[in-house]
Design a protein around this motif. Structure first.
Motif, PDB file in Angstrom:
ATOM      1  N   ALA A  98       0.832  -1.209   0.000  1.00 22.78           N
ATOM      2  CA  ALA A  98       0.000   0.000   0.000  1.00 22.78           C
ATOM      3  C   ALA A  98       0.865   1.257   0.000  1.00 22.78           C
ATOM      4  CB  ALA A  98      -0.915  -0.012   1.220  1.00 22.78           C
ATOM      5  N   ASN A  99       0.532   2.202  -0.859  1.00 22.71           N
ATOM      6  CA  ASN A  99       1.270   3.478  -1.016  1.00 22.71           C
ATOM      7  C   ASN A  99       2.693   3.295  -1.511  1.00 22.71           C
ATOM      8  OD1 ASN A  99      -0.926   5.088  -0.088  1.00 22.71           O
ATOM      9  ND2 ASN A  99      -0.413   4.424   1.997  1.00 22.71           N
ATOM     10  N   ARG A 100       2.989   2.099  -1.989  1.00 22.97           N
ATOM     11  CA  ARG A 100       4.349   1.804  -2.470  1.00 22.97           C
ATOM     12  C   ARG A 100       4.353   1.346  -3.930  1.00 22.97           C
ATOM     13  NH1 ARG A 100       8.241   1.250   1.639  1.00 22.97           N
ATOM     14  NH2 ARG A 100       7.562   2.590   3.315  1.00 22.97           N
ATOM     15  N   ILE A 101       3.204   1.488  -4.606  1.00 22.05           N
ATOM     16  CA  ILE A 101       3.135   1.114  -6.030  1.00 22.05           C
ATOM     17  C   ILE A 101       2.584   2.315  -6.789  1.00 22.05           C
ATOM     18  CG2 ILE A 101       2.341  -0.578  -7.724  1.00 22.05           C
ATOM     19  CD1 ILE A 101       1.356  -2.334  -5.399  1.00 22.05           C
ATOM     20  N   THR A 137      -1.626  10.304 -16.462  1.00 15.20           N
ATOM     21  CA  THR A 137      -1.836  10.361 -15.006  1.00 15.20           C
ATOM     22  C   THR A 137      -0.881   9.387 -14.323  1.00 15.20           C
ATOM     23  OG1 THR A 137      -4.214  10.746 -15.367  1.00 15.20           O
ATOM     24  CG2 THR A 137      -3.539  10.011 -13.155  1.00 15.20           C
ATOM     25  N   VAL A 138      -0.232   9.836 -13.270  1.00 14.29           N
ATOM     26  CA  VAL A 138       0.483   8.903 -12.400  1.00 14.29           C
ATOM     27  C   VAL A 138      -0.312   8.798 -11.107  1.00 14.29           C
ATOM     28  CG1 VAL A 138       2.614   8.337 -11.178  1.00 14.29           C
ATOM     29  CG2 VAL A 138       2.721   9.565 -13.352  1.00 14.29           C
ATOM     30  N   HIS A 139      -0.587   7.565 -10.703  1.00 20.07           N
ATOM     31  CA  HIS A 139      -1.412   7.372  -9.509  1.00 20.07           C
ATOM     32  C   HIS A 139      -0.880   6.226  -8.662  1.00 20.07           C
ATOM     33  CE1 HIS A 139      -3.383   3.736 -11.172  1.00 20.07           C
ATOM     34  NE2 HIS A 139      -3.161   4.327 -12.330  1.00 20.07           N
ATOM     35  N   LEU A 140      -1.270   6.250  -7.396  1.00 24.48           N
ATOM     36  CA  LEU A 140      -0.958   5.121  -6.527  1.00 24.48           C
ATOM     37  C   LEU A 140      -1.855   3.959  -6.938  1.00 24.48           C
ATOM     38  CD1 LEU A 140      -0.781   6.934  -3.060  1.00 24.48           C
ATOM     39  CD2 LEU A 140       1.137   5.883  -4.299  1.00 24.48           C
ATOM     40  N   LEU A 151      -1.409  11.229  -8.256  1.00 22.30           N
ATOM     41  CA  LEU A 151      -0.216  11.967  -7.809  1.00 22.30           C
ATOM     42  C   LEU A 151       0.091  13.127  -8.748  1.00 22.30           C
ATOM     43  CD1 LEU A 151       2.055   8.894  -7.008  1.00 22.30           C
ATOM     44  CD2 LEU A 151       0.844  10.325  -5.347  1.00 22.30           C
ATOM     45  N   LEU A 152       0.092  12.866 -10.049  1.00 22.80           N
ATOM     46  CA  LEU A 152       0.415  13.901 -11.031  1.00 22.80           C
ATOM     47  C   LEU A 152      -0.407  13.700 -12.292  1.00 22.80           C
ATOM     48  CD1 LEU A 152       4.337  13.711 -10.941  1.00 22.80           C
ATOM     49  CD2 LEU A 152       2.976  15.562  -9.966  1.00 22.80           C
ATOM     50  N   GLN A 153      -0.764  14.795 -12.932  1.00 17.51           N
ATOM     51  CA  GLN A 153      -1.442  14.714 -14.230  1.00 17.51           C
ATOM     52  C   GLN A 153      -0.911  15.804 -15.141  1.00 17.51           C
ATOM     53  OE1 GLN A 153      -5.720  14.854 -13.128  1.00 17.51           O
ATOM     54  NE2 GLN A 153      -5.878  12.871 -14.160  1.00 17.51           N
ATOM     55  N   MET A 186       9.375  11.934  -6.248  1.00 22.47           N
ATOM     56  CA  MET A 186       8.466  12.391  -5.185  1.00 22.47           C
ATOM     57  C   MET A 186       8.260  11.309  -4.122  1.00 22.47           C
ATOM     58  SD  MET A 186       5.022  14.175  -6.610  1.00 22.47           S
ATOM     59  CE  MET A 186       3.785  13.260  -5.714  1.00 22.47           C
ATOM     60  N   ILE A 187       7.919  10.105  -4.581  1.00 21.77           N
ATOM     61  CA  ILE A 187       7.611   9.021  -3.641  1.00 21.77           C
ATOM     62  C   ILE A 187       8.898   8.461  -3.021  1.00 21.77           C
ATOM     63  CG2 ILE A 187       6.448   6.785  -3.324  1.00 21.77           C
ATOM     64  CD1 ILE A 187       4.512   9.051  -3.938  1.00 21.77           C
TER      65      ILE A 187
END
Ligand code: GRF
Length: 196
Positions: A98-101, A137-140, A151-153, A186-187
């Protein structure tokens, strides 16, 4: 401060997003993370050659989550980047990490996303709907396909006469190859600071 965040990139195809990550890391733009492993979903994909050329350890895991977890654990992976990875991960897997992909999707979520929306299909759908703007889009990643926190678009213009291939290429150049390395840093930084 703890060591750099250890990143695995999961791939299924040509690997241009992987290449963008490798190049960005080389330029010093991912100071808080390090790509230590590339996992392909099948043999013979060009993404694995890119890993080889860059001197990054790589392996193939075909639809076997237990094996995937074993490989990730052996390499002490802290962040998983899905870069054109076509296998849907189970809820057990996404909870474990979780929150790591993170994943890159070639549209502006929530448009043209979800199950069955991958590769050229996304751009075909955008063109047949007639949108004037698409993007990436980058998302978790959680248990819902393309459903995790954004996270970003970045928006990219659709132009008259676009084919799915032309639109795909423009979105890669203008959005995907920039967003994914940015999100990786970022992550990676968040993980490093949280555990620092
Ligand atoms: C990209 O459009 C990515 O957004 C998508 O699949 C494509 C992969 O391309 N999910 P590549 O393998 O990174 O070249």
């Amino acid at each position: 401060m703890k060591d750099k965040t250890r990143i695995a990139v999961l791939v299924s195809g040509g690997g241009t997003n992987l290449q963008a990550l490798i190049d960005s890391e080389k330029r010093g733009e991912i100071p808080d993370g390090e790509i230590v492993l590339v996992v392909g979903s099948r043999e013979g994909i060009y993404a694995l050659e890119r890993a080889e050329k860059a001197g990054i350890e790589h392996t193939v895991v075909h639809k076997d989550e237990e094996k995937l977890i074993k490989v990730l654990e052996e390499h002490h992976i802290e962040l998983i980047i899905l870069a054109g990875y076509l296998t849907i991960l189970s809820a057990d897997f996404t909870k474990r990490y979780a929150n790591r992909i993170i994943n890159i999707h070639p549209s502006l979520i929530p448009s043209f996303c979800g199950k069955g929306m991958y590769g050229l299909k996304v751009h075909e759908a955008a063109l047949s709907y007639g949108v004037k703007v698409s993007g990436a889009t980058v998302h978790l990643v959680n248990e819902i396909p393309d459903g995790g926190r954004i996270l970003l678009q970045k928006a990219v213009e659709v132009q008259d006469g676009d084919t799915p291939e032309i639109l795909q290429r423009r979105i890669m150049e203008q959005a995907e190859w920039k967003l994914l390395p940015k999100a990786a840093e970022m992550i990676s930084k968040e993980i490093r600071e949280a555990e620092g």
